[in-house]
Design a protein around this motif. Structure first.
Motif, PDB file in Angstrom:
ATOM      1  N   GLY A 424       0.828  -1.219   0.000  1.00  0.00           N
ATOM      2  CA  GLY A 424       0.000   0.000   0.000  1.00  0.00           C
ATOM      3  C   GLY A 424       0.852   1.254   0.000  1.00  0.00           C
ATOM      4  N   LYS A 425       1.918   1.254   0.855  1.00  0.00           N
ATOM      5  CA  LYS A 425       2.822   2.419   0.917  1.00  0.00           C
ATOM      6  C   LYS A 425       3.524   2.636  -0.411  1.00  0.00           C
ATOM      7  CE  LYS A 425       3.987   2.546   5.831  1.00  0.00           C
ATOM      8  NZ  LYS A 425       4.914   2.035   6.818  1.00  0.00           N
ATOM      9  N   GLN A 428       1.072   3.997  -3.016  1.00  0.00           N
ATOM     10  CA  GLN A 428       0.727   5.393  -2.694  1.00  0.00           C
ATOM     11  C   GLN A 428       1.856   6.333  -3.117  1.00  0.00           C
ATOM     12  OE1 GLN A 428      -0.350   5.859   1.399  1.00  0.00           O
ATOM     13  NE2 GLN A 428      -0.808   8.026   1.201  1.00  0.00           N
ATOM     14  N   ARG A 429       3.089   5.912  -2.843  1.00  0.00           N
ATOM     15  CA  ARG A 429       4.256   6.729  -3.214  1.00  0.00           C
ATOM     16  C   ARG A 429       4.365   6.870  -4.736  1.00  0.00           C
ATOM     17  NH1 ARG A 429      10.516   4.660  -3.054  1.00  0.00           N
ATOM     18  NH2 ARG A 429      11.148   5.976  -4.775  1.00  0.00           N
ATOM     19  N   ARG A 431       2.137   6.498  -7.004  1.00  0.00           N
ATOM     20  CA  ARG A 431       1.019   7.251  -7.586  1.00  0.00           C
ATOM     21  C   ARG A 431       1.254   8.761  -7.452  1.00  0.00           C
ATOM     22  NH1 ARG A 431      -4.994   6.021  -5.578  1.00  0.00           N
ATOM     23  NH2 ARG A 431      -4.101   6.657  -3.601  1.00  0.00           N
ATOM     24  N   ARG A 432       1.834   9.164  -6.323  1.00  0.00           N
ATOM     25  CA  ARG A 432       2.144  10.591  -6.145  1.00  0.00           C
ATOM     26  C   ARG A 432       3.228  11.044  -7.106  1.00  0.00           C
ATOM     27  NH1 ARG A 432       4.306  12.390  -1.086  1.00  0.00           N
ATOM     28  NH2 ARG A 432       3.806  14.476  -1.803  1.00  0.00           N
TER      29      ARG A 432
END
Length: 699
Positions: A424-425, A428-429, A431-432
């Protein structure tokens, strides 16, 4: 003390090209000649170039992330960004060009204008970025700069003008003749660092004279003064200063592209190119960037590249590393000072800039302040790619960059349940960092879906998850992002009524649904209303549009997004007590569910442009195979015993193509894919896709 404004000495430039044209090798030479590095690293040796600092980049010999550095040449301060050539990482080029003032378009002397060169040309035009062209690899067998110039003219229409003439070519390439100063330039020393200027060799005098005449003729289109002197039959009367002044003006207005040449790998031709960057590409003072006023988004305000004005900057790239997030910023107006706070115009949040750094690939140098025209990185702030930062709030917003839609997706999950948090981390990274990587959860299957620009794009991120986060993941076979689109117009009358004690819900819409005309635009959805006499109160119209947009996410045919729909509300009715925003949202969704299937929707599939290079004797096999994949051949060219085939092929037919092409061509074939457009899927295939999709969703 000098009165020259230091902003006038700044050049923000990028290096962009088709894959394998030698961009990163050229960047390496620029760093070396500008004294930024003291030893040249080669990509070919496996040691990896300075600008390719990621382990994956060094292993694969490609650039994945754009890298920024700063060099000084003559009196100029050059912020240089080396961008990837592979089309899967095209957003890196897109966001770099959004904030740059000029660019070097690198072309291979043998390959010339290749498919990705066309994409880069479109991006440069989108952001009005003036460019110089550099014909690299002049030492390669088959090098033909005149053919490359012809292609620049015919395929890109960028009005190329040769500023140099080659002294020899292929293995005999020795140097260049500057057509303005009429000097021969040779590159001596171990690494071509010593420039030797001599008179033009006798055997080239006539060709150089003719090439200079063509250059002056091209420049006379932008200068009456040059035209008059040429008509007077004394070209020697045209001064160098006049030529340079006319060139600078024409280049900065995008009217011409000067062409330089050399071989970065053999250390020839790079220094004159750097001279041209400083002399002709604009400084921030030469430009008039605009922003949109915050309160009135249709009103443009002109920004001034001055440190005295209120600060306006754009966050164009975000990189997460072990020390926190690193946000690359272009300052258009005002300045940044360490420890000061600035407002994110999207969120209204005030953030303190605790550390400001100047980047050199992955090294960073802390600075106290930076002013208009500069590109720097700020550490530890939370934002999204494309955000505007200002010293005041609300002030203005900079128009954001274009982000292409992803065309391919895979389902991803961890092998060990305890690794789910780390996955998940990671997602998320990433995608940013990368706006073209889209992470979603399929509501019906609960799978995590990763969508991107191509197989290589997703492969690289899966590999980074394994290496950087030590998470073993399982990835499904690649799936195509199909779309659903109406094929015929229909009239509809839909009433939504729900009564469950107390006040109920009521909405009624009469209208039509029809396909949008195929006029080359990417319009996904057009909403119109022609309601008169308050039959549906105005306050409910936005609710109808909101409900529709929700319905577009999953179409009724196979749960794919709906595109090319023109939805018109002509009439309807409401209830004084029971009507509300929610009832009209649900009414719009119900009208789509019940009536959209009557438009006889078809599935659209992504079609890719494909460019294949292979030895001539394999041409028949490759073309035959492409036809079996429902491909269409657009053109074939022969270059030095190699065939270049360009065509179109559905994305669904290309999975695993690299392995197939290698086996067909005994390992000698290469190819490049880039998204072209969506087109209707043949009906016999549509049935298969719909059946497969229903099985996937467990319907």
């Amino acid at each position: 003390m000098s009165t020259v404004n230091p902003i006038a000495q700044i050049r923000n430039i990028g290096i962009a090209a088709h894959i394998d044209s030698g961009k990163t090798t050229l960047s390496e030479r620029i760093l070396y000649y500008a004294g930024r590095i003291h030893r040249i690293h080669e990509i070919a040796t496996g040691a990896g170039a300075t600008m390719d600092h990621m382990e994956l980049e060094r292993e694969r010999g490609i650039t994945i992330q754009s890298a920024a550095t700063t060099v000084n040449w003559q009196d100029a301060h050059i912020n240089l960004i080396d961008t990837p050539g592979h089309v899967d990482f095209t957003v890196e080029v897109e966001r770099s060009l959004r904030v740059l003032d000029g660019a070097i378009l690198v072309l291979c002397a043998v390959g010339g204008v290749q498919p990705q060169s066309l994409t880069i040309d479109r991006q440069m035009r989108r952001y009005k970025v003036p460019r110089l062209a550099f014909i690299n690899k002049m030492d390669r067998t088959g090098a033909n700069p005149w053919e490359v110039v012809r292609q620049l003219d015919e395929r890109l229409g960028c009005n190329p003008v040769m500023m140099q003439y080659p002294i020899g070519k292929e293995q005999d390439f020795q140097g260049i003749v500057d057509l303005v100063t009429q000097e021969a330039i040779y590159f001596d020393g171990n690494n071509g660092e010593k420039l030797r200027r001599e008179s033009v060799p006798e055997n080239l005098r006539a060709e150089v004279e003719e090439a200079r005449g063509k250059m002056l003729e091209a420049l006379s289109m932008f200068s009456d003064e040059i035209l008059e002197i040429l008509l007077g039959d004394d070209p020697s009367a045209i001064s160098q200063d006049l030529i340079y002044s006319v060139m600078k003006d024409a280049i900065q207005h995008g009217l011409m592209t000067p062409v330089y040449m050399g071989t970065a790998y053999k250390n020839k031709g790079v220094q004159p190119l750097l001279d041209a960057v400083v002399q002709f590409l604009p400084s921030p003072l030469d430009l008039t960037p605009t922003a949109l006023e915050f309160e009135e988004p249709h009103r443009e305000i002109q920004l001034k590249p001055s440190a005295a004005e209120p600060t306006v900057a754009m966050a164009f790239k975000i990189v997460e590393d072990p020390y926190g997030s690193l946000v690359f910023m272009r300052i258009y107006q005002g300045s940044f000072k360490k420890g000061e706070s600035y407002y994110n115009q999207r969120t209204g949040k005030r953030e303190r800039f605790g550390r400001i750094v100047r980047m050199h690939a992955d090294e960073r140098i802390e600075i106290e302040e930076a002013s208009a025209g500069e590109i720097v990185a700020v550490m530890g702030i939370e934002c999204a790619s494309g955000d505007t930062y200002c010293s005041d709030y609300p002030y203005c917003t900079l128009q954001s960059m274009y982000v292409p839609e992803p065309v391919i997706q895979v389902a991803i999950k961890t092998r060990q349940r305890e690794d789910a948090n780390r996955l998940g981390k990671a997602l998320q990274r990433f995608r940013r960092e990368d706006p073209t990587l889209v992470i979603t959860t399929d509501q019906e299957t609960s799978e995590t879906i990763m969508s991107g620009m191509g197989e290589l794009h997703l492969d690289v991120y899966v590999e980074r998850i394994r290496r950087e986060y030590k998470v073993e993941v399982e990835v499904s076979k690649p799936r195509v992002n199909y779309r659903e689109a109406p094929t015929q117009a229909i009239q509809f009358d839909y009433r939504y009524r729900k009564q469950s004690g107390g006040s109920g819900q009521y909405g009624h819409i009469i209208g039509e649904m029809k396909p949008l005309p195929e006029d080359g635009t990417d319009e996904v959805f057009l909403f119109e209303e022609h309601v008169v006499g308050g039959r549906i109160p105005k306050q409910y119209i936005p609710a109808i549009e909101k409900g529709l947009r929700r319905s577009l996410e999953k179409g009724p045919v196979a749960g794919f997004p709906v595109v090319h729909l023109h939805y018109i509300v002509n009439d309807g009715s409401y209830h004084e007590v029971d009507s509300s925003d929610m009832s009209f949202q649900l009414c719009a969704q119900g009208s789509m569910r019940e009536h959209f299937p009557r438009t006889k929707p078809c599935l659209l599939e992504p079609v890719m442009k494909i460019a294949i290079e292979c030895p001539q004797n394999f041409q028949g096999t490759v073309v035959g195979d492409l036809s079996q994949r429902r491909g269409v051949i657009i053109s074939t060219d022969m270059i030095q015993g190699m065939t270049r085939i360009e065509g179109e092929v559905p994305l669904s037919e290309t999975f695993g193509y690299s392995t197939d092409l290698r086996s067909m061509t005994q390992g000698q074939g290469t190819f490049l894919l880039m998204f072209s457009r969506y087109k209707p899927l043949p009906s016999w295939l549509q049935e298969e896709v719909v059946a497969e999709r229903k099985k996937q969703l467990g319907r």
